[in-house]
Design an enzyme around this catalytic site. Sequence first.
Site, PDB file in Angstrom:
ATOM      1  N   GLU A  91      37.596  51.263  39.628  1.00 11.16           N
ATOM      2  CA  GLU A  91      38.236  50.553  40.749  1.00 11.16           C
ATOM      3  C   GLU A  91      39.579  49.952  40.338  1.00 11.16           C
ATOM      4  O   GLU A  91      39.969  48.882  40.804  1.00 11.16           O
ATOM      5  CB  GLU A  91      37.314  49.458  41.318  1.00 11.16           C
ATOM      6  CG  GLU A  91      35.960  49.944  41.744  1.00 11.16           C
ATOM      7  CD  GLU A  91      36.004  51.131  42.681  1.00 11.16           C
ATOM      8  OE1 GLU A  91      37.022  51.329  43.370  1.00 11.16           O
ATOM      9  OE2 GLU A  91      35.020  51.887  42.719  1.00 11.16           O
ATOM     10  N   GLY A  92      40.285  50.635  39.473  1.00 13.76           N
ATOM     11  CA  GLY A  92      41.561  50.152  38.954  1.00 13.76           C
ATOM     12  C   GLY A  92      41.332  49.396  37.669  1.00 13.76           C
ATOM     13  O   GLY A  92      40.659  48.364  37.656  1.00 13.76           O
TER      14      GLY A  92
END
Length: 570
Positions: free
Chosen positions: A429-430
């Site tokens: 998610e980053g």
Amino acid sequence: MSYRAPVEDFSFLFDHVIDVAALRATDRFADASADVTQAILLEAGKMCDEVLAPLQRNGDLTPARLENGVVRTSPGYDEGYKAIADGGWIGMAASEEAGGMALPMTLTTAVNEMMSGACLSLQLAPLMSQGQIEALEHHASDQLKETYLPKLVSGEWTGTMNLTEPQAGSDVGALTTRAEPQSDGTYAVTGQKIYISWGDHDLAGNVCHLVLARIPGAPAGTKGISLFLVPKFIPDANGNPGKRNGVSVVSLEHKMGLHGSPTAVMQYDAATGWLVGPEQGGMAAMFTMMNNARLGVGTQGVGVAQAAYEHALDYALDRKQGRTGRDGTGTIVDHADVRRMLITMKADIFAARAIALSCAQAIDMATATDDPQWQARAALLTPIAKAFGTDTGIAVSEMGLQVHGGMGFIEETGAAQFSRDVRVTAIYEGTNGIQAMDLVARKMMDGGEAATRLLDEIQTDAEAARTTNPNMADAVWQAVETMREATEWLVAQDELNTRFAGAVPYLHAFARVLGGHYHLKAARADKGGTREVIARFYIQRLLPEHASLLAHAQAGEADLFALTPEELAV
């Protein structure tokens, strides 16, 4: 493996630290009374303790497997997932129109943390569905909402998020998956996606994939990307799973941890998909899901930290080793260094949990009021909650291993699983580096106004605390001043690489200051109690780290690039 849901800690935070009263004062969340909140925390905690926690080791020792094109999940996961779905925990924050409870994200975050601490591999499945529900509620057509939302909310179907490709990781714009328009208004989606959490399984009747792809003729880069809903089974006229779509699982990843969570390589061969949002509006729609997921992943880190702490504490209270020169239990909990580790774990868990809940509260206030300042607060806190929550999960799990000593390196104790499971949360998610870069760039495009408003509030609270906790209040107040000066320096830098060079230490410094703020509030509410003691430890021993972190953050980029790539190899 034992797990005790920290219901009392959530109740304390809601009553004394996080402004849940402001949520209840809005029309949107007026029904989330104290009694309702407590009942939900207790019921969710009971499920986590009694149903999910016993599955933690099952997933690690008997991983999900791919058999003849079908993913078989770990023993007991079917009953665990059924308990989550039947309890309504997936759709807590979803709208009532979709069959959800329309409860605050603040409460959903608390429940998600408890599920993560009990069994992270299984909790990933409902987390993915929650993100898809939010994306569809905001961007899908009425027809798609009517068909998919009730089943996703009930848990009858599950959702996934498909971004990454072998050549396109964080650089999503490099994807090659294509979506060909069809005469009936659908699209034929073709391509391969990797790292798809719960991409396939045998727990639900359908798996619904949100897939980023490019329509022919669309511009290169992220601006040309569209979002499509591609189900495993195409719904029939009655909305039930019909014929198999052109979706298949190529393989399951062999991972460091999270063995119970099937992470799939997905293949799409002219699979029927429906456009979600406008053409070339895929990134905006997907970010709705990703922002939800980033808070959720930060919360996962806190949940694993709590479980690792409990595991280490139980061991320290039982293990007899050496002499400390003082009266006590005769176990290693009497050793000063073990005490240092345990109280550090406990103090950082509190700080990370409070940051995550404050982020969720800001999201809720933005939803309830449409106030741009609340929207800015939520945006500012999201990368901090994600990065600090997951880094805390990693650090606490590592300390848990150290508390176990040599036994922590032995798989049978279960201590190592926490480290292996939580490690990926700082990546997906980053990555946490990307979160920090987002904080110092995009989240500072307002000239630092949102950050300054938050620092002003912390300083005001510190002023008020000087009558009850003067030393701690002074330390927090001064830390805010240092943070303010660093923020002013940051927004004055026009060269983004200068900001990026110190982005990670800046984010961690901000988290340290936020942690001091929440601990100070806890100390005021629990004068003479356990939480005041923990707050004093945090503010005296951990908060001062912010100063060295900010010195790092303001050092610029020159020394990072002083060596050539060839010199780095020497």
